[in-house]
Write a protein that holds these residues in place. Sequence first.
Motif: not given
Length: 625
Positions: A531-537
């Motif tokens: 759905g958009g945006g970024l994930r930081h793991l």
Amino acid sequence: MRLDLVERLGRAEVFGPLDVHLARTLAALDPVAPAEVLLAGAFASRAIAHGHVCADLRRIAARRLVGEDGQPLADVELPSLFTWVMALGQGVAVVGDGSSPTPLVFDGGARVYLYRYFQYQQRLARALATRAASLVEIDAGFARQRLAELFAPTPDFLPDERQREAAAVAALRRFTVVSGGPGTGKTTTVARLLALLQEIALHDHATPLRITLLAPTGKAAARLGDSIASQIARLPCSDHVKRTLPTTASTIHRALGYRPGSPTRFRHDAEMPLLCDLVLVDEASMVDLAVMAKLVDALPAPARLVLVGDKDQLASVEAGAILGDICNASAEYSSGRSPAFASILSSLLPVPVASADKPQSSIADAVVELTVNHRFGATSGIGSLARAIRDGRSDVAICVLDERGTSHDGDVVSRRLTDPSDLPHVLAEFVCEGFAAYARARDPAERLARLADFRVLSPFRRGPFGVPRLNALIERLLADAGLMAVGDPFYDGRPILVTSNDRQLDLWNGDVGVLQRRSDGRVRAVFQAPGGGLRHLAPTRLPAIETVWAMTVHKSQGSEFERTAFIVPPQISSILTRELLYTAITRARRQAIVLGSTRDITEAIARRIDRASGLREALWSSPSI
């Protein structure tokens, strides 16, 4: 004595340990089972590992066996087909016809199945045939009007009749297949198809369809969602309809409810079906028999199923070639649409639909192949090369490479590769330029976008041309050019590919990310969020990953890149096929670079994937309306 040949073929690595173990188990279950039955069981097990649904004894008996080194096994003599068939048909305890559980199923002809895969195939064939034969009652006048408006020509959309026909077929049937190569307008067609079905539902029932978009991998799912979302804004329909159309897609495993502790079973099945009215599966050529059977099991009876893909691409890594079997069954057995369905279809379209002289299979009525290429025109090198490969015209393919491939800037580039030691020099010409913009980027969002600029593709996971060695070579070339600092496994900018599913992290096989070193020195793995945006793991939380400067052609399915460099290694391999070469070439939007010799490219085009199954015959036996 009964297992002598099985054991010998195990030592020659024709059979794997699992194949030999199955033959031993069959021998223990039935002490009087002939040696031919035990051998057939080992071949049925081996078939699954090689992508086949069954062991086709006719093929096996007609060909010489080769060992792991590719050399014929001169001292091995297999049973004749007659001897094999007689042994399997004499009523031994471990062989049945599929009506009750037995380890092996013999179809009475020349095919031997493991029971589980026979059941997958039969269930899938019955379910698809039933859906294909089921007509949906609609307001024909409204559907005809909306088809005309949704597929009206505009300055940036010039539809062809097959695109309009695909939407009409989907409106009338509960099962539809839309096949076409890159550039034939599959995504454009699918967006308008979905809008049409949604408008029909709202007009006829005042209730929107619950639409689920699926793809085999995370990357393919993200691309499908993005493609549909970009098309929706341009649709000639009301904002209300647009709001009811999905803009995100899921992997099939995620939608079915993947269970890490039970990878062959899902939360959704026939007893607990999916909550949906329409399921659309993109990149359907990548879906194997077992997963497709379980997806169809989990569909509610009234729900529509639409499969979208390219029948000429590589089949799934696991057993089965579902899309190819469906489309080829239609092409091999059908001479057109059934007269009754052609008449109904023609009532919705401006141009009458041709029909056969006699009733056809319901499957033939459900398949639409898009043939007009809107991206690669008559002058396109990529288009010309892809068509030549698809059609088996190695002479034309080599001519395209020779005439158009010498320039560094054309849409097709060719460099000869005849010796493994030449690879670093040949690859260096393209790698540094291809990854330069990515290497200069510092923002993680830009890096993720730039990953689609260039990719090196290989047929192999292992060996001198395998992906791990290629990734190491590319890292060295980038480091030598001063573009990347690759001193540790968590170096800044390392592109990564997820290779296993992790439901808790919502990461799936095929997801692509990048390692980003922050100003405080900490490293995070960055992925595009649904759905958009970024994930930081944190990298330590990730499931299995690998570097992805280079990837196998199989892994590249469902993705497109501005430029690709495909390596055709100078070695004989059954993996190097026409379908693999076609898939590799069609991953490129703007430039396809082919590194290989004339001999190796010619041999690859001549070698075809032909997976053994009985799905075509099972589908064709279903009547039409």
